[in-house]
Each structure stands twice: as C-alpha cells, then as structure tokens.
Design an enzyme around this catalytic site. Structure first.
Site, PDB file in Angstrom:
ATOM      1  N   HIS A 377     -88.790 -20.281  25.776  1.00 37.05           N
ATOM      2  CA  HIS A 377     -88.473 -20.334  24.343  1.00 37.05           C
ATOM      3  C   HIS A 377     -88.415 -18.973  23.671  1.00 37.05           C
ATOM      4  O   HIS A 377     -88.267 -18.921  22.445  1.00 37.05           O
ATOM      5  CB  HIS A 377     -89.498 -21.184  23.598  1.00 37.05           C
ATOM      6  CG  HIS A 377     -89.467 -22.625  23.956  1.00 37.05           C
ATOM      7  ND1 HIS A 377     -88.688 -23.537  23.288  1.00 37.05           N
ATOM      8  CD2 HIS A 377     -90.091 -23.317  24.931  1.00 37.05           C
ATOM      9  CE1 HIS A 377     -88.857 -24.733  23.825  1.00 37.05           C
ATOM     10  NE2 HIS A 377     -89.698 -24.617  24.834  1.00 37.05           N
ATOM     11  N   LYS A 568     -89.139 -20.233   7.833  1.00 35.10           N
ATOM     12  CA  LYS A 568     -89.483 -20.099   9.255  1.00 35.10           C
ATOM     13  C   LYS A 568     -90.695 -19.192   9.339  1.00 35.10           C
ATOM     14  O   LYS A 568     -91.088 -18.586   8.343  1.00 35.10           O
ATOM     15  CB  LYS A 568     -88.312 -19.500  10.049  1.00 35.10           C
ATOM     16  CG  LYS A 568     -87.689 -18.260   9.386  1.00 35.10           C
ATOM     17  CD  LYS A 568     -86.420 -17.801  10.084  1.00 35.10           C
ATOM     18  CE  LYS A 568     -85.171 -18.571   9.732  1.00 35.10           C
ATOM     19  NZ  LYS A 568     -84.680 -19.424  10.803  1.00 35.10           N
ATOM     20  N   ARG A 569     -91.329 -19.102  10.524  1.00 31.32           N
ATOM     21  CA  ARG A 569     -92.417 -18.152  10.674  1.00 31.32           C
ATOM     22  C   ARG A 569     -91.964 -16.763  10.226  1.00 31.32           C
ATOM     23  O   ARG A 569     -90.787 -16.402  10.390  1.00 31.32           O
ATOM     24  CB  ARG A 569     -92.882 -18.117  12.137  1.00 31.32           C
ATOM     25  CG  ARG A 569     -93.703 -19.321  12.550  1.00 31.32           C
ATOM     26  CD  ARG A 569     -94.982 -19.447  11.745  1.00 31.32           C
ATOM     27  NE  ARG A 569     -95.949 -18.481  12.164  1.00 31.32           N
ATOM     28  CZ  ARG A 569     -97.081 -18.765  12.815  1.00 31.32           C
ATOM     29  NH1 ARG A 569     -97.384 -20.024  13.093  1.00 31.32           N
ATOM     30  NH2 ARG A 569     -97.911 -17.804  13.165  1.00 31.32           N
ATOM     31  N   LYS A 574     -86.978 -12.019  12.693  1.00 27.84           N
ATOM     32  CA  LYS A 574     -86.295 -13.033  11.880  1.00 27.84           C
ATOM     33  C   LYS A 574     -85.741 -12.426  10.589  1.00 27.84           C
ATOM     34  O   LYS A 574     -84.942 -13.040   9.895  1.00 27.84           O
ATOM     35  CB  LYS A 574     -87.235 -14.199  11.579  1.00 27.84           C
ATOM     36  CG  LYS A 574     -87.651 -14.994  12.837  1.00 27.84           C
ATOM     37  CD  LYS A 574     -88.582 -16.129  12.484  1.00 27.84           C
ATOM     38  CE  LYS A 574     -89.173 -16.842  13.695  1.00 27.84           C
ATOM     39  NZ  LYS A 574     -88.244 -17.796  14.325  1.00 27.84           N
ATOM     40  N   THR A 676     -83.934 -23.992  15.117  1.00 29.54           N
ATOM     41  CA  THR A 676     -83.662 -25.421  14.977  1.00 29.54           C
ATOM     42  C   THR A 676     -83.529 -25.797  13.501  1.00 29.54           C
ATOM     43  O   THR A 676     -82.860 -26.781  13.178  1.00 29.54           O
ATOM     44  CB  THR A 676     -84.774 -26.273  15.628  1.00 29.54           C
ATOM     45  OG1 THR A 676     -86.052 -25.711  15.298  1.00 29.54           O
ATOM     46  CG2 THR A 676     -84.618 -26.313  17.130  1.00 29.54           C
ATOM     47  N   LYS A 680     -80.888 -28.415  11.227  1.00 26.86           N
ATOM     48  CA  LYS A 680     -81.294 -29.360  10.172  1.00 26.86           C
ATOM     49  C   LYS A 680     -80.510 -29.077   8.891  1.00 26.86           C
ATOM     50  O   LYS A 680     -80.051 -29.989   8.201  1.00 26.86           O
ATOM     51  CB  LYS A 680     -82.799 -29.250   9.924  1.00 26.86           C
ATOM     52  CG  LYS A 680     -83.647 -29.639  11.134  1.00 26.86           C
ATOM     53  CD  LYS A 680     -85.100 -29.164  11.032  1.00 26.86           C
ATOM     54  CE  LYS A 680     -85.775 -29.246  12.397  1.00 26.86           C
ATOM     55  NZ  LYS A 680     -87.030 -28.463  12.476  1.00 26.86           N
TER      56      LYS A 680
HETATM   57  C1  26W Z   1     -98.725 -17.517  23.473  1.00 25.86           C
HETATM   58  C2  26W Z   1     -98.289 -17.201  22.095  1.00 25.86           C
HETATM   59  C3  26W Z   1     -96.990 -17.811  21.797  1.00 25.86           C
HETATM   60  C4  26W Z   1     -96.935 -18.952  21.014  1.00 25.86           C
HETATM   61  C5  26W Z   1     -95.727 -19.544  20.756  1.00 25.86           C
HETATM   62  C6  26W Z   1     -95.834 -17.278  22.303  1.00 25.86           C
HETATM   63  C7  26W Z   1     -94.645 -17.874  22.049  1.00 25.86           C
HETATM   64  C8  26W Z   1     -94.581 -19.013  21.282  1.00 25.86           C
HETATM   65  C9  26W Z   1     -93.281 -19.732  21.076  1.00 25.86           C
HETATM   66  C10 26W Z   1     -92.402 -19.564  22.282  1.00 25.86           C
HETATM   67  C11 26W Z   1     -92.575 -19.353  19.868  1.00 25.86           C
HETATM   68  C12 26W Z   1     -91.525 -20.360  19.491  1.00 25.86           C
HETATM   69  O1  26W Z   1     -91.818 -21.310  18.799  1.00 25.86           O
HETATM   70  N1  26W Z   1     -90.276 -20.126  19.891  1.00 25.86           N
HETATM   71  C13 26W Z   1     -89.169 -20.826  19.264  1.00 25.86           C
HETATM   72  O2  26W Z   1     -88.822 -21.977  20.019  1.00 25.86           O
HETATM   73  C14 26W Z   1     -87.833 -22.735  19.342  1.00 25.86           C
HETATM   74  C15 26W Z   1     -87.610 -24.000  20.120  1.00 25.86           C
HETATM   75  O3  26W Z   1     -86.980 -23.721  21.324  1.00 25.86           O
HETATM   76  C16 26W Z   1     -86.565 -21.911  19.178  1.00 25.86           C
HETATM   77  O4  26W Z   1     -85.637 -22.666  18.430  1.00 25.86           O
HETATM   78  C17 26W Z   1     -86.858 -20.612  18.454  1.00 25.86           C
HETATM   79  O5  26W Z   1     -85.711 -19.796  18.426  1.00 25.86           O
HETATM   80  C18 26W Z   1     -87.988 -19.881  19.155  1.00 25.86           C
HETATM   81  O6  26W Z   1     -88.380 -18.730  18.422  1.00 25.86           O
END
Ligand code: 26W
Length: 833
Positions: A377, A568-569, A574, A676, A680
């Site tokens: 992701h 978004k975060r 971003k 995503t 929406k």
């Molecule tokens: C371990 C810390 C950590 C926590 C969460 C590292 C990475 C993440 C996620 C991978 C972050 C995340 O939510 N990524 C998002 O995933 C979505 C679903 O696939 C994508 O639409 C977003 O672009 C992506 O940033």
C-alpha cells in the site's frame, strides 16, 4: 406490556413484514412486528419503553436488527461448513468500519424501517444513528479499504472472514486548540457494542518466548521467561447487500490466562498476578496512530504477531474441522495480507505445517506460498517495516529460525542464477545487515507469497520497476495490479440519498450491486432537465452537510459557495501545504483586485497528523491560521473562506463527500499509491483537481480528460528532477509565489506567535522542498482559475459532474474483489440454495 409511546397509528409495516416482502424472510421468525424492538428495551434494559434514552433506543434498535440477521448469520456459516468451498481470509491490522446501524439496515433491505420507526415510535432513525460511536479501528486508506473489501466480499457471496484486532482505543480523537492538534483517547467500547458477539469458547493461546514490561507504550523484554497470552474472538456481522450472505469480521482481544493469575494469587503474589494480567491485556489496548512511518515500537510487533497467531490458528482449525487434508490447503484457503503488517503469517504458517502437521520442508513451503498473497500500500521508504532480529530472538525464536532458513534457501537460488553478484544478494536478503540486524518484512512477504500486488496501475508499475526490481526479475509472475475500489453501498446509497434516488430513477436499482450500470446515465449529461435534478440533489447534500457541521462542530459555512475539499491524513507527500499556498495566492489576488470575478469558494480541510509528525502538525496550524485571518478579512469576505474541520472520521467523510464540488487529489506524482477518497468524490459528482498519481490517472481515463482538472509534474518528471530541482528559483522568479510565501513566513497569519511557520520555510526553501510544492504551484493556481471559471457556469459544471458519476463504475470495490477472486484467490461465491 402496553405500547409506550403511540405517537402515531402503527399502520406502517414492521421489520418482519418488510423483510418478507423483500424476499429476505425465508428464515423463520416469531413474534409481533415491533416485538423485536420493544422486547429489547424491556428485557435488555429493564425499563418502561417510554422512558428510554436515545442511547437505549439505539441499542435496542441495533439489537433488534441483529435479531433479524442472527439466523441468517448462522445459516451462512452452516452453508460454508457444509459446502466446504474455498475460503478467503483478509488479515489486517486495521478495519476502519465506522458506524454500522444504517449500513446494516440498508444492506438488509430494511430501509423502510426508518419511516415505520418514525411513524410508530415517534423517533427519528437519523437521530439514533448519531448515538453509535464511529469505530475508528484504522488510520486511513488502508483500514477503510479493508472495510470496503469485506462489504464487497459479503455482497458477492464469497465465503470470507476478516481478521483484525479489537483495540480498546481506536484512532485518537483530534481536537484543535489555537490551531494545534491535541490528541484525545477514543474509548469507543465504554458502552456495550450491540453488534459484537464474544466467543470465549473459541479462544486461542498465544505463546511468546519471554515476559516483558510495558513502559510508555513500548515493550521491555525480560529474557527466558516464556508466557502465554489469550486471544478472545469478538465477531461482528458483515451483511452482504440483500442479506443473503452474512460474513464475519473476527476481532481479537488479548487477555491473560486465568491459570496465571489464580496460581500466583494463591501463591500470595496478588499484585504480580494482577500486573501480568494488565500486561497481557495491553497488547490490544490501542491502535498505533502512525500512518506511513514504521517506528520501531515493539508492542506493535507483538500486536502483529498476536493477530497472525490467533487468526492462523483459527483458520487451520476451521480447515481441519471440515475434514480437509493438508495438501488441499491452497485449494481451500486463500489468505490476503493487508500490507506487511501481518507478514509474520509466512513463518507462522510454515511453522504450523512443519511442527504441527509434521510435513517436510518442501511441501510445507510450497503450501505456504500458494496459500498466502500480499498487497502493498505504499512506496514510502520510511513506511517499510523492518523489525530488529533481537526482538525476534527474544519473543519468537522459532520464527526467526524459519526466517533464516527461508533466506538461506532463497539466497542460494538467487546466487545460482547470478553467481558473484553480492550487491544483488544484499538487496534481496530478508535480513538487513550492518548495525542492528533487521528482518525486512516486505522482502519476506514477497518471497513467502504467490502474489504481490499494488493498488493502482501506476503504483503496481513503480513497485515492480523502481522499488523492488530485483524481486520482479526473480518472480515476474507474482507481480500484479488490483486497482482499489470503494463500496457504493456506504459511499453512495447511504451517504447520498438524493443522488442515489435520482440514479435509481435514471438507470434502475441494479447500480447498487453493479456500479457499471451507472454508465446508462452518461447520456443524461446532455439532458438539461437531468442536470437540473443533479444540481438539486447536490444542493440537498450540501444543506444536509451544513446543518450537520453546525450541529456537531458549531462551524457555519455557506451552501451557495463552491465546496473545495481536501480530506485525508496530513502528510507532506499529500501536499495539503500546496493547497494552503494556493489559497494564499488567491487571497492576495482578491485583496489586490476586489472586483476579481471568481465564484465564492469555501476551502475545507480535514485530517489527522501522526502525533509525532511535527511538520504535519505545523501544516494543520497553518491552515487553521490562514482560515482565521482570511475569514475575518473584509476584503475577501463572502468570496473566500477556509476551514480546518477537526476530527476527520468515516462519519465526517460520509457527510462531506456528497456535498463536495471539488475533490483535491494533489500528491507529488509517484507517492500516493492509489487514494480512495478520490473515487468516493467521483461517484458523488465532485470534479477532481489532481496530479497524475495513484488512481487519479485511472479516474481521468474513465471520466475523460475533459472532465477532470489534471496538472503538475508526472512521476517520471519528479524522479528526473530530483537532481536539479531548485525551489529557490521559483521563490526568486515568481512574484506571486514569493508574495504568498512571504505572507506565511513574515507572520501575517500568526501575528501573536512570530516564527510559528519557520519549519515551513525550512522545508520549502532550506531543505530543498522534497515534495516539489513550488514546482507545481503555478500550474496549480492556473488550473484553479479554470475550475472557478467553469463553476461560474453551473450548468456546464453539472454536465461534467454527471459524466463523472456515470463513469465511476470501475471504482466499486465489487470490481476490485471480483478481480482478486479471479486472479489471486481463485475463489468464487457460495450462495444459498
Ligand atoms: C507501520 C506504519 C504504517 C501504517 C500504515 C505504514 C503504512 C501504513 C499504510 C500503508 C498507509 C496507508 O493507509 N496507505 C494507503 O493505502 C490506501 C489503500 O490502498 C491507498 O489508497 C493510499 O494511497 C495509501 O496511502
């Protein structure tokens, strides 16, 4: 028992009749129509129904809805046990499910219940919905994707279980004090949750190789004192649309084994026993709020292992209970790893097959790889998980042994193909050498699974060609793309009732489970009457949002302005900062030229910053500060308004997205895996202003380039520009850029806190503007000029918006899940007879 509150004649239909009418009534029920609800008030709460508080009414209604689905839920699991079909298991540290009542009512086709309830009880369903806490068991996109995926799996009748953790505290509640983010705990389970069913009889024992102490959310290892933690499952129904299939989301809670406190208690060490109990239970205490930084918190490591151990134990038990032979594992089980967070499933499944099933290495490894699959992701290097070998040694020595053996064999294969290529071996090794040795979880996930996918076409391509090219060379057949999607039930049917009704009128109701049907409305973009109806629906959504915002946050915004939304975060990549600077450029233009012809615009931001991400917090503060000054400036009053909405959540998104006119998707190209919210917004008729990144590219392809506003450097240009890009050049040569930045740097927005935005000057001009805000700023501002010019012609705007809605079919998570089923899981539906 007498009817308590006969507000109106209960002439309308009750849930049972509605259920039967909709063809969902094949499961036998008994009792009067509203007995389900009233009975719950009296027998669960032991109150006079007339005196019930809204919270009690919410619980009773939810329990009644659960009664309606309970037998179907049991039937679904019986059906799966009997047919023994291939099962899909979705392992995720996050499920950002939000509220469930309205969703379950709608998916059970009980929506007319709202009217019945209001008529016969005099209580509005909308009011009771607000009583439910928003289950924030996720950080952002990854967690919400998991929630959309399990909705689609159930709707497509695929036998599936989602496995996650039952955190006592979800993502923190965000408050804003003087523009500063303040994190508050989210104890979402303080009142009984009507949806969950505890199953203590199915608990799992999780052995760990040492005891530990928890200090400041971190683990301190006490060597050579093995201990057990219990995993107690809590099941939540996942209602497929139409109610035919009700799958399960199984969340694990950590508990301490009873023997261990009673034993110690009788031995006299009461405090020690209670302390150990607290310790075990701390494993599922809180969701880590770090999005996209893999900080080395060892309690997180334990959480990941706990999820994997409990879930695989459960999966294997079910597999064996159904009488399957070990050799059939990949034919009966598909396990999807949502990012590397559950990647310990690789050594854990291998351990089960070797140590418990007694298979030989070659067969155990083959079965492991063919059963597991991995979704990536993010490409951000700081998000790639690497766990110290030392932690494995202390907690999971057997797993480390297996990781070493996997690595030895894998490196042997690579070395045989590329003799003498030491650099390659170092790159693909599961172990990072030098300093404290670490296990590279992404490498482990790629080597230990048969499928590695990205979440949008560009992301999958970059993953293959730029991030892990060595692996793509060894395993070309493993790499594939599965573009994300979102569930149209929650994000259109429920969130936007007016638009949903208009679409059903136009194309029939099938779009709810086959979003491609919306394409039939494409021609209506040329129909002035339809465009007018679209604008009426949009205005209704805006009014609903405006009222909700006023009531919940006390913020007033004008529905007759362009709603320009970035939610978004908060992260540098971003580029909320790019949006903020753009606002300041327009603020300057409006101050310099009060007669500038632009439509009035409300720029809305929302999103949480990781608590330790300092710059992200400064960006929030900047947006809030710009809002404070701009909103109070008579020169721009009525033309430009800026708001940072606190505490972004699923619920906030459900209110705001339908009301949006413009969707801001402006990440530095190559950094947003998919996005995503962009999908929406599209299905709710907002136009996208965005960079050629993530799924924006596919959104533009579907909508037609003429119906989106794309701008900025491409991913190739970003990579190519890394060597020579100089933000100073933009500052020195672009007067509007300089003027906007100077306003920020010279404390115009923070007169009482001089220097508050020094970190922003540092990032943009001092440290080289890594995310290239200034490279894209001019074209962005120009693109926004085009946006506003179009908005001035509301009818022309509506035409493009209708094309967007009609062409959004690709972005249903039903399509995504169909592709996973076909290409990765080789699983299909198991429908009732
Ligand atoms: C371990 C810390 C950590 C926590 C969460 C590292 C990475 C993440 C996620 C991978 C972050 C995340 O939510 N990524 C998002 O995933 C979505 C679903 O696939 C994508 O639409 C977003 O672009 C992506 O940033």
């Amino acid at each position: 028992m007498g009817k308590a509150k006969p507000a109106a004649a209960p002439s309308a239909k009750g849930p049972l009749e509605i259920l039967q009418e909709y063809g969902c009534g094949s499961v036998p029920f008994s009792g009067a129509n509203d007995a389900l609800y009233e009975r719950r008030l009296v027998f669960d709460h032991v109150i006079e129904p007339a005196t019930a508080t809204p919270r009690e009414q919410f619980e009773a209604l939810s329990a009644a809805v659960r009664d309606v689905l309970a037998q179907r839920w049991v039937e679904t699991s019986r059906r799966h046990d009997t047919a023994n079909p291939k099962q899909v298991y979705y392992l995720s540290m996050e499920f950002l499910i939000g509220r469930s009542l309205a969703n379950n009512v709608a998916n059970l086709l009980l929506s007319p219940l709202g009217a019945w309830f209001e008529k016969s009880k005099g209580v509005s369903l909308a009011r009771l919905i607000e009583e439910e806490p928003d289950a924030g068991l996720g950080n952002g996109g990854l967690g919400r994707l998991a929630a959309c995926c399990i909705d689609s799996l159930a709707t497509l009748d695929v036998p599936a279980v989602g496995y996650g953790l039952r955190y006592d505290f979800g993502i923190f509640r965000q408050e804003l004090r003087d523009g500063n983010q303040v994190e508050q705990p989210d104890p979402w389970l303080t009142e009984p949750d009507p949806w969950e069913v505890a199953r203590p009889g199915e608990q799992v024992t999780v052995p760990v190789g040492c005891t530990f102490e928890v200090r400041h959310g971190d683990v301190r290892v006490k060597h050579a004192q093995p201990m057990n933690i219990l995993g107690v499952p809590y099941d939540r129904p996942v209602v497929g649309y139409g109610g035919r299939t009700i799958n399960t989301l199984r969340l694990w809670r950590a508990a301490s084994p009873n023997v261990f406190d009673f034993g110690e208690f009788s031995g006299g060490d009461f405090f020690g026993a209670v302390g150990d109990r607290v310790l075990a239970e701390s494993v599922t205490r809180v969701l880590y709020p770090d999005d996209s930084t893999a900080r080395g918190r060892s309690l997180r490591f334990l959480q990941e292992y706990f999820l994997v151990r409990c879930s695989l134990d459960d999966i294997v038990k079910r597999f064996r209970r159904r009488g399957n032979d070990w050799a059939a594992l990949p034919d009966k089980v598909a396990i999807q790893l949502n990012d590397t967070h559950p990647a310990m499933a690789v050594p854990e499944l291998l351990r089960i097959l070797l140590d418990e099933a007694g298979l030989g290495w070659d067969q155990a490894w083959d079965l492991t790889v063919r059963t597991l699959a991995y979704t990536n992701h993010t490409l951000l290097p700081e998000a790639l998980e690497k766990w110290p070998v030392e932690l494995f040694e202390a907690l999971l020595p057997r797993h480390l042994e297996l990781v070493y053996e996997i690595n030895r064999r894998f490196l042997g294969d690579v070395a045989a193909k590329h003799p003498g290529d030491e650099g390659r071996l170092a790159r693909v090794s599961l172990i990072e050498e030098g300093g404290a040795r670490k296990v590279r979880m992404a490498n482990l996930a790629i080597v230990g699974t048969h499928s590695t996918n990205g979440v949008a076409a560009i992301h999958s391509e970059l993953l293959r060609t730029a991030t892990v090219p060595d692996f793509a060379e060894v395993f070309p057949e493993r790499f594939n793309n599965k573009t994300n999607g979102v569930t149209p039930r929650r994000w259109l049917l429920l969130a936007n009732p007016d638009l949903a009704a208009l679409l059903t009128d136009a194309v029939g109701p099938e779009w709810v489970t086959n979003l491609a049907h919306l394409r039939k409305a494409d021609g209506l973009a040329d129909d002035p009457a339809f465009r007018a109806k679209f604008l009426v629906a949009k205005r209704a959504a805006k009014l609903r949002f405006v009222d909700w915002l006023k009531a919940t946050a006390g913020i007033a915004v004008d529905p007759d302005t362009l709603f320009d939304v970035q939610i978004k975060r908060i992260h540098e990549y971003k580029r909320q900062l790019l949006n903020a600077i753009q606002v300041v450029v327009w603020y300057n233009r409006l101050r310099a030229n009060p007669s500038l012809a632009v439509p009035p615009r409300t720029v809305l931001f929302a999103g949480k910053a990781a608590p330790a991400y300092h710059l992200a917090k400064v960006i929030i503060k900047l947006v809030a500060a710009i809002g404070k000054v701009v909103n109070a400036d008579p020169a721009t009053r009525g033309k430009l308004r800026v708001e940072f909405l606190p505490n972004y959540s699923c619920t906030l998104a459900e209110h705001l997205i339908p009301a949006a006119d413009l969707s801001e998707q402006i990440s530095t190209a190559g950094y947003e895996a998919s996005g995503t919210s962009n999908m929406k917004f599209m299905m709710n008729g907002a136009l996208t202003v965005g960079t050629r990144d993530g799924a924006n590219i596919e959104i533009a392809e579907e909508a037609g380039q003429e119906n989106v506003f794309m701008f900025g450097l491409t991913a190739d240009q970003v990579l190519g520009g890394r060597g020579w890009y100089n933000p100073q050049w933009h500052y020195e040569n672009e007067p509007e850029t300089r003027a906007a930045l100077n306003l920020i740097f010279d404390n115009h927005f923070c007169p009482d806190e001089p220097g508050a935005f020094e970190a922003i000057r540092e990032t943009l001009l001092g440290k080289g503007d890594y995310y290239m805000h200034l490279a894209d700023l001019t074209e962005y501002v120009e693109t926004q000029r085009g946006v506003m010019a179009l908005y001035a012609d509301r009818d022309a705007w509506a035409k493009k918006a209708v094309h967007n809605v009609a062409r959004s079919g690709k972005f249903s998570s039903d399509r995504t899940i169909f592709e996973y089923c076909r290409d990765v899981w080789r699983a299909g539906p198991c429908r009732p007879a």
